[in-house]
Enzyme design. Structure first.
Site, PDB file in Angstrom:
ATOM      1  N   CYS A  33      56.353  16.433 -14.827  1.00 57.00           N
ATOM      2  CA  CYS A  33      55.672  15.132 -14.810  1.00 57.00           C
ATOM      3  C   CYS A  33      55.669  14.483 -16.192  1.00 57.00           C
ATOM      4  CB  CYS A  33      54.251  15.271 -14.289  1.00 57.00           C
ATOM      5  SG  CYS A  33      53.228  16.328 -15.325  1.00 57.00           S
ATOM      6  N   ASP A  35      53.647  15.129 -18.611  1.00 52.82           N
ATOM      7  CA  ASP A  35      52.316  14.999 -19.196  1.00 52.82           C
ATOM      8  C   ASP A  35      52.112  16.001 -20.340  1.00 52.82           C
ATOM      9  OD1 ASP A  35      51.905  13.059 -17.407  1.00 52.82           O
ATOM     10  OD2 ASP A  35      50.583  14.190 -16.090  1.00 52.82           O
ATOM     11  N   CYS A  58      48.026  12.399 -16.301  1.00 56.20           N
ATOM     12  CA  CYS A  58      47.416  11.865 -15.087  1.00 56.20           C
ATOM     13  C   CYS A  58      45.897  12.064 -15.111  1.00 56.20           C
ATOM     14  CB  CYS A  58      48.009  12.561 -13.875  1.00 56.20           C
ATOM     15  SG  CYS A  58      47.421  14.247 -13.712  1.00 56.20           S
ATOM     16  N   CYS A 102      47.974  20.419 -12.821  1.00 60.93           N
ATOM     17  CA  CYS A 102      47.340  19.690 -13.922  1.00 60.93           C
ATOM     18  C   CYS A 102      46.267  20.564 -14.572  1.00 60.93           C
ATOM     19  CB  CYS A 102      46.722  18.397 -13.415  1.00 60.93           C
ATOM     20  SG  CYS A 102      47.789  17.509 -12.258  1.00 60.93           S
TER      21      CYS A 102
HETATM   22 FE1  FES Z   1      51.271  16.007 -14.654  1.00 58.86          FE
HETATM   23 FE2  FES Z   1      48.934  15.909 -13.594  1.00 58.86          FE
HETATM   24  S1  FES Z   1      50.741  15.006 -12.824  1.00 58.86           S
HETATM   25  S2  FES Z   1      49.516  16.941 -15.382  1.00 58.86           S
END
Ligand code: FES
Length: 127
Positions: A33, A35, A58, A102
């Site tokens: 993702c 992140d 997110c 996450c």
């Molecule tokens: Fe990547 Fe939540 S979608 S940490």
């Protein structure tokens, strides 16, 4: 889809920011993702006296980091190492299955920050 606690920690995250001269820093990312989460620790006598985080990610990642920092504040580093993503998820009253990864970021960031602290202590002792 999200519990009240997740929404609360997402809209009003605790312990956001950075620490000057932290005793340990842990940064992790999720390649899928994209992140990124960074956790800063201030440690005195092996107790986490302050913790801050910065999460570029997110809502669930922000809520997880906020809850994780609350969970480890005031704990010893050994106690904090036992905090799993499950504990974070439970404290948030659950996360949707697609968002469980996450909370894994929070667990990993804590562990990395504590390892960084331990490394720094070792270097201090060696110096
Ligand atoms: Fe990547 Fe939540 S979608 S940490």
């Amino acid at each position: 889809m999200y519990s009240d606690k997740v929404m609360d920690h997402f809209t009003n995250p605790r312990n956001v920011g950075e620490l000057e001269n932290p005793d340990g820093v842990g940064e992790v990312g999720n390649a899928r993702c994209g992140d990124i989460m960074r956790i800063y620790l201030k440690v005195e006598n092996d107790v986490i006296v302050d913790v801050k985080f910065k999460t570029f990610g997110c809502g669930a990642a922000i809520a997880s980091s906020s809850m994780a920092t609350e969970l480890i504040k005031g704990k010893t580093i050994d106690e904090a190492l036992l905090i799993t993503n499950k504990a974070v998820t439970q404290a948030l009253d659950g996360l949707p299955p697609v968002k469980l990864h996450c909370s894994v970021l929070a667990e990993e960031a804590i562990q990395k920050a504590i390892n960084d602290y331990k490394e720094k202590q070792k270097n201090k002792l060696g110096a």
